[in-house]
Scaffold this motif. Sequence first.
Motif, mmCIF file in Angstrom:
data_model
loop_
_atom_site.group_PDB
_atom_site.id
_atom_site.type_symbol
_atom_site.label_atom_id
_atom_site.label_comp_id
_atom_site.label_asym_id
_atom_site.label_seq_id
_atom_site.Cartn_x
_atom_site.Cartn_y
_atom_site.Cartn_z
ATOM 1 N N VAL A 132 22.764 -34.250 71.856
ATOM 2 C CA VAL A 132 23.312 -33.983 70.547
ATOM 3 C C VAL A 132 25.016 -34.359 70.690
ATOM 4 O O VAL A 132 25.625 -35.221 69.988
ATOM 5 C CB VAL A 132 23.020 -32.654 69.930
ATOM 6 N N VAL A 133 25.595 -33.754 71.580
ATOM 7 C CA VAL A 133 27.040 -33.884 71.534
ATOM 8 C C VAL A 133 27.571 -35.207 71.758
ATOM 9 O O VAL A 133 28.493 -35.693 71.440
ATOM 10 C CB VAL A 133 27.873 -32.929 72.698
ATOM 11 N N ASP A 167 26.066 -37.778 70.946
ATOM 12 C CA ASP A 167 25.747 -38.754 69.746
ATOM 13 C C ASP A 167 27.111 -38.541 68.882
ATOM 14 O O ASP A 167 27.461 -39.524 68.176
ATOM 15 C CB ASP A 167 24.754 -38.257 69.068
ATOM 16 N N TYR A 168 27.432 -37.328 68.690
ATOM 17 C CA TYR A 168 28.399 -37.131 67.969
ATOM 18 C C TYR A 168 29.930 -37.786 68.664
ATOM 19 O O TYR A 168 30.960 -38.087 67.962
ATOM 20 C CB TYR A 168 28.782 -35.430 67.744
ATOM 21 N N ALA A 182 30.159 -41.401 67.765
ATOM 22 C CA ALA A 182 30.494 -41.748 66.789
ATOM 23 C C ALA A 182 31.956 -41.655 66.381
ATOM 24 O O ALA A 182 32.612 -42.501 65.485
ATOM 25 C CB ALA A 182 29.771 -40.651 65.630
ATOM 26 N N SER A 183 32.648 -40.736 67.019
ATOM 27 C CA SER A 183 34.318 -40.670 66.894
ATOM 28 C C SER A 183 34.724 -40.248 68.331
ATOM 29 O O SER A 183 35.038 -39.094 68.452
ATOM 30 C CB SER A 183 34.388 -39.859 65.768
ATOM 31 N N GLY A 234 37.715 -37.487 67.010
ATOM 32 C CA GLY A 234 36.902 -36.401 66.767
ATOM 33 C C GLY A 234 36.540 -36.583 65.325
ATOM 34 O O GLY A 234 37.182 -37.382 64.579
ATOM 35 N N ARG A 235 35.638 -35.557 64.896
ATOM 36 C CA ARG A 235 35.195 -35.631 63.529
ATOM 37 C C ARG A 235 36.263 -34.558 62.644
ATOM 38 O O ARG A 235 36.312 -34.603 61.561
ATOM 39 C CB ARG A 235 33.862 -34.738 63.228
ATOM 40 N N PHE A 267 32.933 -28.527 62.613
ATOM 41 C CA PHE A 267 31.446 -28.465 63.635
ATOM 42 C C PHE A 267 31.175 -26.798 63.525
ATOM 43 O O PHE A 267 31.407 -26.087 64.054
ATOM 44 C CB PHE A 267 31.692 -28.987 64.994
ATOM 45 N N TYR A 304 25.685 -26.817 61.751
ATOM 46 C CA TYR A 304 25.127 -27.557 63.021
ATOM 47 C C TYR A 304 24.470 -26.747 64.216
ATOM 48 O O TYR A 304 23.414 -25.882 63.802
ATOM 49 C CB TYR A 304 26.275 -28.659 63.665
ATOM 50 N N VAL A 350 33.794 -32.913 70.295
ATOM 51 C CA VAL A 350 33.132 -33.198 68.984
ATOM 52 C C VAL A 350 34.157 -33.228 67.964
ATOM 53 O O VAL A 350 34.327 -34.070 67.161
ATOM 54 C CB VAL A 350 31.963 -32.371 68.692
ATOM 55 N N GLU A 351 35.149 -32.176 67.986
ATOM 56 C CA GLU A 351 35.749 -31.766 67.024
ATOM 57 C C GLU A 351 37.229 -32.607 67.014
ATOM 58 O O GLU A 351 37.732 -33.186 66.010
ATOM 59 C CB GLU A 351 36.260 -30.459 66.584
#
Length: 302
Positions: A167-168, A170-171, A174-175, A179-180, A185, A190, A202-203
Amino acid sequence: AAMAVVGFLQFRAGIDLAGLADHIPGLQGNAELVSIQDREGFRRPAGTATHPIEFGCVIALVLPLAVHLARFDGDRPWTRRWLPVAALAMGVPVAVSRSAVLGAVVVAVVVFAGMDPKDRPRALGAAAAFVVAVYATTPGLLGAIRNLFVHAGSDTSITHRTSDYDVVADYVRASPWLGRGPGTFLSNDYIVLDNQYLLSAVEIGLVGAAIVVAYLVATAFLGRGARLRTADPAVRDLGQALAATGLAAVVTAFTFDAFSFLMYAGLVPLGLGIAGALWTTERTGTPDREPARVGRSGVVAP
């Protein structure tokens, strides 16, 4: 040390002194906290922390500094120097936490490596006596801690962590770089990532995760740098203690979302600030300070 005593009372007798905070005038609880959990048939305390993992990891990070003060703070009596060390040491096994044990092992290895060779047999003897004391006073606790590692492959707390990897990924794809966004998160929306490095990736992306690693490692580098710049045994020992704290923080951050816990998140910059001050002091030089001399008892002689 005070938190360790609170945790020990929670573990041994189920007495939760942390609950007294609910009676402080003007304060109102804004979240439900469970100070005592259960694991392997033992009470699992959180002390005054918000979770047993934070409790155990904070104690592990503070332990090398307490040992340093016990050895070199000659202004205080023997009991006031070593009783906090004993309380903190006992807090590690009663947390019934892999994270706490890993942090304590890192601390023990780093501190032991920095010791004068003539002090190492005494340190090993003290460690052996501590293990025997835990074995004699709390039957089954060492076995429960051993099972946490031996059966880690089938432990749901471990499989839950490893199942997050896909899952991580994939995130992050994406960026990947930035990060997002910090703090986006959320566990309510989530999943809970019990790994600060994954959460950072992720972040705040791979760039941010690299900065987090540097932030955690910096305390160890500064502590070692200060140690190598002086012949003063007290300063050298403090530098090694800070290196132990820094490396323990690096390792334990793999095991839970460390910066989501404010006691742990506040302790890391405190250690970094101390290490930075020590490194700067040694780098600029302090000619007015007389080098410490350590006597047979390990206490600084004036």
